[in-house]
Scaffold this motif. Structure first.
Motif, PDB file in Angstrom:
ATOM      1  N   LEU A 299     -54.675  -7.975 -27.825  1.00  0.00           N
ATOM      2  CA  LEU A 299     -54.480  -7.286 -26.552  1.00  0.00           C
ATOM      3  C   LEU A 299     -53.092  -6.645 -26.506  1.00  0.00           C
ATOM      4  N   ARG A 300     -53.030  -5.407 -26.051  1.00  0.00           N
ATOM      5  CA  ARG A 300     -51.759  -4.702 -25.941  1.00  0.00           C
ATOM      6  C   ARG A 300     -51.146  -4.970 -24.564  1.00  0.00           C
ATOM      7  N   PRO A 301     -49.835  -4.810 -24.458  1.00  0.00           N
ATOM      8  CA  PRO A 301     -49.211  -4.923 -23.131  1.00  0.00           C
ATOM      9  C   PRO A 301     -49.818  -3.897 -22.172  1.00  0.00           C
ATOM     10  N   GLY A 302     -50.127  -4.336 -20.981  1.00  0.00           N
ATOM     11  CA  GLY A 302     -50.702  -3.448 -19.987  1.00  0.00           C
ATOM     12  C   GLY A 302     -52.211  -3.502 -19.914  1.00  0.00           C
ATOM     13  N   THR A 303     -52.854  -4.125 -20.896  1.00  0.00           N
ATOM     14  CA  THR A 303     -54.308  -4.275 -20.856  1.00  0.00           C
ATOM     15  C   THR A 303     -54.670  -5.489 -20.016  1.00  0.00           C
ATOM     16  N   THR A 304     -55.440  -5.288 -18.976  1.00  0.00           N
ATOM     17  CA  THR A 304     -55.852  -6.393 -18.111  1.00  0.00           C
ATOM     18  C   THR A 304     -57.139  -7.011 -18.637  1.00  0.00           C
ATOM     19  N   MET A 305     -57.426  -8.218 -18.180  1.00  0.00           N
ATOM     20  CA  MET A 305     -58.610  -8.937 -18.645  1.00  0.00           C
ATOM     21  C   MET A 305     -59.201  -9.719 -17.486  1.00  0.00           C
ATOM     22  N   ARG A 306     -60.520  -9.656 -17.328  1.00  0.00           N
ATOM     23  CA  ARG A 306     -61.201 -10.443 -16.306  1.00  0.00           C
ATOM     24  C   ARG A 306     -62.559 -10.871 -16.831  1.00  0.00           C
ATOM     25  N   ARG A 307     -63.113 -11.849 -16.142  1.00  0.00           N
ATOM     26  CA  ARG A 307     -64.407 -12.377 -16.550  1.00  0.00           C
ATOM     27  C   ARG A 307     -65.527 -11.528 -15.966  1.00  0.00           C
ATOM     28  N   CYS A 308     -66.561 -11.331 -16.753  1.00  0.00           N
ATOM     29  CA  CYS A 308     -67.726 -10.584 -16.312  1.00  0.00           C
ATOM     30  C   CYS A 308     -68.577 -11.485 -15.409  1.00  0.00           C
ATOM     31  N   ALA A 309     -68.960 -10.990 -14.231  1.00  0.00           N
ATOM     32  CA  ALA A 309     -69.753 -11.784 -13.290  1.00  0.00           C
ATOM     33  C   ALA A 309     -70.619 -10.870 -12.443  1.00  0.00           C
ATOM     34  N   ALA A 310     -71.795 -11.374 -12.082  1.00  0.00           N
ATOM     35  CA  ALA A 310     -72.728 -10.610 -11.265  1.00  0.00           C
ATOM     36  C   ALA A 310     -72.066 -10.224  -9.951  1.00  0.00           C
ATOM     37  N   GLY A 311     -72.399  -9.039  -9.457  1.00  0.00           N
ATOM     38  CA  GLY A 311     -71.839  -8.536  -8.215  1.00  0.00           C
ATOM     39  C   GLY A 311     -70.713  -7.554  -8.415  1.00  0.00           C
ATOM     40  N   GLN A 312     -70.119  -7.509  -9.614  1.00  0.00           N
ATOM     41  CA  GLN A 312     -69.077  -6.522  -9.886  1.00  0.00           C
ATOM     42  C   GLN A 312     -69.710  -5.143 -10.008  1.00  0.00           C
ATOM     43  N   SER A 313     -69.093  -4.151  -9.410  1.00  0.00           N
ATOM     44  CA  SER A 313     -69.611  -2.788  -9.503  1.00  0.00           C
ATOM     45  C   SER A 313     -68.465  -1.804  -9.331  1.00  0.00           C
ATOM     46  N   TRP A 314     -68.634  -0.626  -9.880  1.00  0.00           N
ATOM     47  CA  TRP A 314     -67.635   0.427  -9.741  1.00  0.00           C
ATOM     48  C   TRP A 314     -68.298   1.789  -9.983  1.00  0.00           C
ATOM     49  N   PHE A 315     -67.622   2.838  -9.546  1.00  0.00           N
ATOM     50  CA  PHE A 315     -68.095   4.206  -9.720  1.00  0.00           C
ATOM     51  C   PHE A 315     -67.108   4.966 -10.595  1.00  0.00           C
ATOM     52  N   TRP A 316     -67.652   5.682 -11.564  1.00  0.00           N
ATOM     53  CA  TRP A 316     -66.872   6.612 -12.363  1.00  0.00           C
ATOM     54  C   TRP A 316     -67.548   7.973 -12.320  1.00  0.00           C
ATOM     55  N   ASP A 317     -66.892   8.955 -11.778  1.00  0.00           N
ATOM     56  CA  ASP A 317     -67.385  10.338 -11.828  1.00  0.00           C
ATOM     57  C   ASP A 317     -68.817  10.467 -11.318  1.00  0.00           C
ATOM     58  N   GLY A 318     -69.150   9.733 -10.260  1.00  0.00           N
ATOM     59  CA  GLY A 318     -70.480   9.808  -9.682  1.00  0.00           C
ATOM     60  C   GLY A 318     -71.515   8.959 -10.383  1.00  0.00           C
ATOM     61  N   VAL A 319     -71.100   8.115 -11.317  1.00  0.00           N
ATOM     62  CA  VAL A 319     -72.014   7.221 -12.044  1.00  0.00           C
ATOM     63  C   VAL A 319     -71.707   5.795 -11.620  1.00  0.00           C
ATOM     64  N   ARG A 320     -72.742   5.016 -11.301  1.00  0.00           N
ATOM     65  CA  ARG A 320     -72.565   3.656 -10.805  1.00  0.00           C
ATOM     66  C   ARG A 320     -72.748   2.640 -11.932  1.00  0.00           C
ATOM     67  N   PHE A 321     -71.859   1.673 -11.973  1.00  0.00           N
ATOM     68  CA  PHE A 321     -71.910   0.576 -12.944  1.00  0.00           C
ATOM     69  C   PHE A 321     -72.079  -0.727 -12.170  1.00  0.00           C
ATOM     70  N   ASP A 322     -73.134  -1.494 -12.492  1.00  0.00           N
ATOM     71  CA  ASP A 322     -73.416  -2.763 -11.818  1.00  0.00           C
ATOM     72  C   ASP A 322     -73.573  -3.873 -12.839  1.00  0.00           C
ATOM     73  N   VAL A 323     -72.827  -4.969 -12.627  1.00  0.00           N
ATOM     74  CA  VAL A 323     -72.992  -6.166 -13.456  1.00  0.00           C
ATOM     75  C   VAL A 323     -74.040  -7.038 -12.777  1.00  0.00           C
ATOM     76  N   LEU A 324     -75.109  -7.347 -13.501  1.00  0.00           N
ATOM     77  CA  LEU A 324     -76.219  -8.124 -12.947  1.00  0.00           C
ATOM     78  C   LEU A 324     -76.186  -9.591 -13.337  1.00  0.00           C
ATOM     79  N   HIS A 325     -75.460  -9.925 -14.378  1.00  0.00           N
ATOM     80  CA  HIS A 325     -75.487 -11.292 -14.913  1.00  0.00           C
ATOM     81  C   HIS A 325     -74.269 -11.471 -15.811  1.00  0.00           C
ATOM     82  N   PRO A 326     -73.698 -12.664 -15.898  1.00  0.00           N
ATOM     83  CA  PRO A 326     -74.108 -13.922 -15.266  1.00  0.00           C
ATOM     84  C   PRO A 326     -73.524 -14.055 -13.860  1.00  0.00           C
TER      85      PRO A 326
END
Length: 801
Positions: A628-655
């Motif tokens: 990992l380089r300095p400035g790179t963040t890290m988080r755990r993948c979990a259901a309910g996380q979502s975000w939009f990029w350029d009009g495209v939706r990203f949804d984490v469904l599991h776990p």
């Protein structure tokens, strides 16, 4: 000769781009028809065309046409003959007994060995399956590893030894990705028509080599062993071995990275520079002695004796280096010059280069598939353009500086097309590395073949050189990386280079910088806002998916580790990202910690900037976290996380949360991160390695609508423990992509899963046979999703053969 060589090159190149071959009879007709047309045309020009101007243009045109047709036909005949030497389909994956000889310098691979094995005619017997068949090619690439419970190490095989092995073979197969390395073409050029590994019952039949090249390779192996014993644990011993006997396999990955960033890789690859240097030393030494003996000088002029000595010394060194394409090209050029000198005729340098080009292509029509071929001849052409045709020749350090600057600029289009990068500091690095390698390190290495103790000062000089180039390589902007330009822009860049190499007063020369600037400014088109594209890379038995929107990039998993220092991140993902023009990943999502999904993560993190790492079930500090380089963040993948990029939706469904479920959900596969990427024009579902139990949990938690997607990357590579009927029905997918390894031991994708998806109306794709698969999603609802596979988009006649 120049017209003939260039036209022959074009004919060979066109043949190598064909998706299939037309048959041996067709190429014989092409050759015969071309010769007949030339004879008729030359007769027409000589008798019926009266105007000299017309005759001047027609004859070269006819000669060029003949050379083109001849190159096309010759390459086709050679290709038909080589593909005819194929492994019988019934012998794939079964035990086969082969007898033959080791025909190359064996390479150490961990605790095992890899070498080319030449099978003796009539000495092949089939094992349990297909007994009595003889469909084994003449040349095999074999790997030999010790048995898991073997107490003793394997014997060190030597070139020329005759062995009997029980092997398992398969036809040539490699990964197929945009701008990726074509392993199948590499094997075809070397005449290797099957690969495999030694199973058991290895038996040495004869220890002495039988042929000339086998004896040469035996000598190379002995010299390599002596050099390595002398240098023991010296860090750069492999570089000296590469200079001495042409074996580059032992050079460390970090050293190759330095060479790439500074542009001095040609110095450790025995090529024209080294062959010319040896010829100069041998010719100069003998010439000086020859002139001191009047009787010898009267019998044969010292100049001719010097030329013969140069050719003899260069020939010996070229053989010791294994006679690769760069070495062969340099040796041929020297041989043409010597023959011209002995005959009393002066040969123009460009004509010598053309003759060498023609002979190389006759011997090896597949040379045009190698980047080294183009760089080798291109570099010599640039040097000739810099040193010839000038009223006032420049000498000394000014000439060296001029040549290095010219090479640094002139090779930019080729380097971008072949490697998607070029070193900005190459002229500076070569200014001190070339003299050091040419006049200090290489002479010491060659002398050390007779007096091994000279390797110690040679290594000390290598350490000093590497210290300097490592400092240059460490600079942030030492390397320019860019997606390969389209053919029309590459052609414009080559025209610009040609203009820059012309004399200063040449009209139009000032337009060259503008053309080069256009070349360096080009970037590949990205998806429009509200759309996205996804590429499931061919990484073998693993997974790596690139998702790209208008301004963002995500990598879902990083592929497997391949053993040793090799992994999908360095071998596949990073070259693909460079070719796609991706210099930064906004997110790296690692579904879970299985090695076939995160084996390449460290290489990806080390090779490209990553904004955020989203990791499924990270247990403590995973090994890739060290990259990992300095400035790179890290988080755990979990259901309910979502975000939009350029009009495209990203949804984490599991776990879901760590307390979600129990029993088999605690299995690593069932805690894989599941990501749905969607827009109005369709959705993509990335499922990691989840199995049926996790599929049911997601259906219960989110409902069937969460699984709805036009394109699905099948869970667990198409394992029958996944893709349950309920999941397949809920997804309503039109396309399903299985990322699996060629002839993998798990049988992925499973036949039942394949049939289940097909019965549901989905079209099946698989990376092992079709290569990387790309899906493009539109912004408008109801628009069709465009899906295509790399082997279909860019077919070549050797694929699958």
């Amino acid at each position: 000769m120049r017209i003939v060589a260039v036209s022959f090159l074009l004919g060979v190149g066109v043949l190598q781009m064909q998706p299939s071959l037309a048959g041996r009879e067709f190429y014989l007709m092409v050759l015969a028809g071309g010769l007949g047309a030339l004879a008729a045309g030359m007769l027409l020009c000589g008798r019926w065309v009266k105007r000299a101007a017309q005759r001047t243009w027609l004859r070269p045109a006819l000669l060029a046409a003949l050379a083109f047709v001849t190159g096309f036909g010759w390459a086709g005949l050679r290709a038909e003959a080589r593909l005819g030497d194929a492994l019988a389909g019934t012998l794939e994956g079964v035990d086969v007994v082969v007898r033959g000889r080791i025909a190359s310098l064996p390479q150490a691979v961990g605790e095992g060995w890899r070498f080319v094995f030449e099978v003796e005619a009539g000495e092949v017997e089939a094992g349990e399956a297909g007994a009595g068949e003889t469909g084994v090619p003449q040349r095999l690439l074999l790997s030999w590893y010790p048995a898991r419970r073997a107490a003793a190490a394997l014997p060190a095989p030597m070139p020329g030894e005759r062995w009997q092995f029980v092997v398992r073979l398969k036809r040539p197969h490699g990964f197929a990705n945009p701008s990726g390395f074509d392993y199948e073409a590499w094997l075809l050029e070397r005449g290797v028509r099957a690969t495999g590994y030694v199973r058991a019952d290895a038996r040495l039949l004869e220890g002495e080599p039988a042929g000339f090249m086998q004896r040469v390779h035996r000598l190379r192996a002995q010299l390599r062993a002596r050099m390595l014993d002398t240098l023991a644990d010296a860090p750069h011993a492999a570089i000296l071995v590469a200079l001495g006997v042409g074996d580059q396999q032992g050079i460390r990955a970090q050293d190759w990275a330095v060479f790439r960033r500074t542009g001095i890789g040609h110095l450790v690859s025995i090529s024209g520079l080294h062959v010319a240097l040896v010829g100069l030393l041998c010719g100069g030494g003998l010439g000086a002695a020859w002139r001191r003996v009047p009787a010898l000088a009267l019998r044969l002029p010292a100049q001719k004796a010097q030329a013969l000595a140069a050719l003899a010394g260069a020939s010996a060194y070229a053989l010791l280096a294994g006679m690769g394409i760069p070495v062969l090209r340099a040796w041929l050029m020297l041989a043409v010059v010597v023959l011209a000198m002995l005959s009393g005729r002066a040969a123009a340098p460009s004509r010598v280069l053309a003759i060498a080009l023609f002979i190389v292509l006759v011997i090896d029509p597949w040379a045009v598939l190698s980047g080294g071929f183009w760089l080798s001849f291109g570099a010599v052409a640039v040097i000739l353009a810099c040193t010839g045709g000038r009223l006032r020749a420049v000498a000394g350090w000014r000439a060296a500086l001029r040549i290095q600057l010219a090479l640094g600029v002139a090779l930019i289009p080729l380097l971008l097309a072949l490697f998607q990068s070029f070193p900005l500091l190459s002229p500076l690095a070569n200014l001190f590395a070339v003299p050091l390698v040419s006049f200090v390190i290489t002479p010491l290495v060659l002398a050390a073949l007779l007096l091994p103790t000279l390797l110690v000062p040679a290594h000390a000089a290598t350490v000093a050189m590497m210290a300097g180039v490592e400092r240059l390589a460490a600079l942030e902007h030492a390397l320019w990386e860019q997606a390969p330009p389209p053919p029309w822009l590459l052609g414009a860049g080559l025209v610009a280079v040609g203009l820059l190499l012309l004399p200063r007063a040449t009209p139009g020369r000032l337009a060259a910088p503008a053309l080069l600037l256009a070349l360096l400014s080009w970037q590949p088109p990205r998806p429009a806002a509200g759309t996205f594209r996804a590429v499931v890379l061919d990484v073998g038995q693993g997974l790596a998916v690139h998702v790209q929107t208008r301004t963002h990039d995500l990598l879902f998993d990083a592929g497997p580790a391949y053993g040793g220092d090799a992994d999908a991140g360095g071998r596949v993902v990073l070259p693909y990202l460079r070719a796609a023009g991706v210099r930064r990943l906004d997110a790296l999502l690692l579904s879970h910690e299985d090695i076939d999904h995160v084996g390449g993560a460290a290489s990806v993190l080390d090779g490209v900037a990553v904004g955020e790492v989203i990791a499924g079930q990270p247990a403590g500090a995973p090994p890739w976290a060290q990259a990992l380089r300095p400035g790179t963040t890290m988080r755990r993948c979990a259901a309910g996380q979502s975000w939009f990029w350029d009009g495209v939706r990203f949804d984490v469904l599991h776990p879901a949360s760590a307390s979600d479920g129990g029993g088999r959900l605690e299995h690593d596969n069932n805690r894989s991160c599941v990501l749905r990427v969607g827009t109005a024009g369709g959705a993509l579902l990335l499922t990691g390695d989840i199995e049926a139990v996790a599929e049911r949990a997601i259906l219960v938690r989110h409902g069937a609508a969460a699984f709805a997607a036009e394109v699905v990357v099948s869970a667990h590579h198409g394992s029958r423990s996944s893709s349950s009927p309920a999941f397949v029905e809920a997804s309503r997918a039109m396309e399903v992509i299985h990322s699996a390894g060629h002839r993998n031991v798990f049988g992925h994708p499973h036949a039942q899963v394949w049939a289940r998806w097909a019965a549901a109306g989905a079209r099946n794709w698989r990376t092992d046979s079709q290569g990387a698969v790309e899906a493009r999603f539109a912004a408008a609802a109801g628009a069709d999703v465009s899906v295509g596979a790399w082997r279909s988009l860019r077919p070549r006649y050797w694929h699958g053969r």
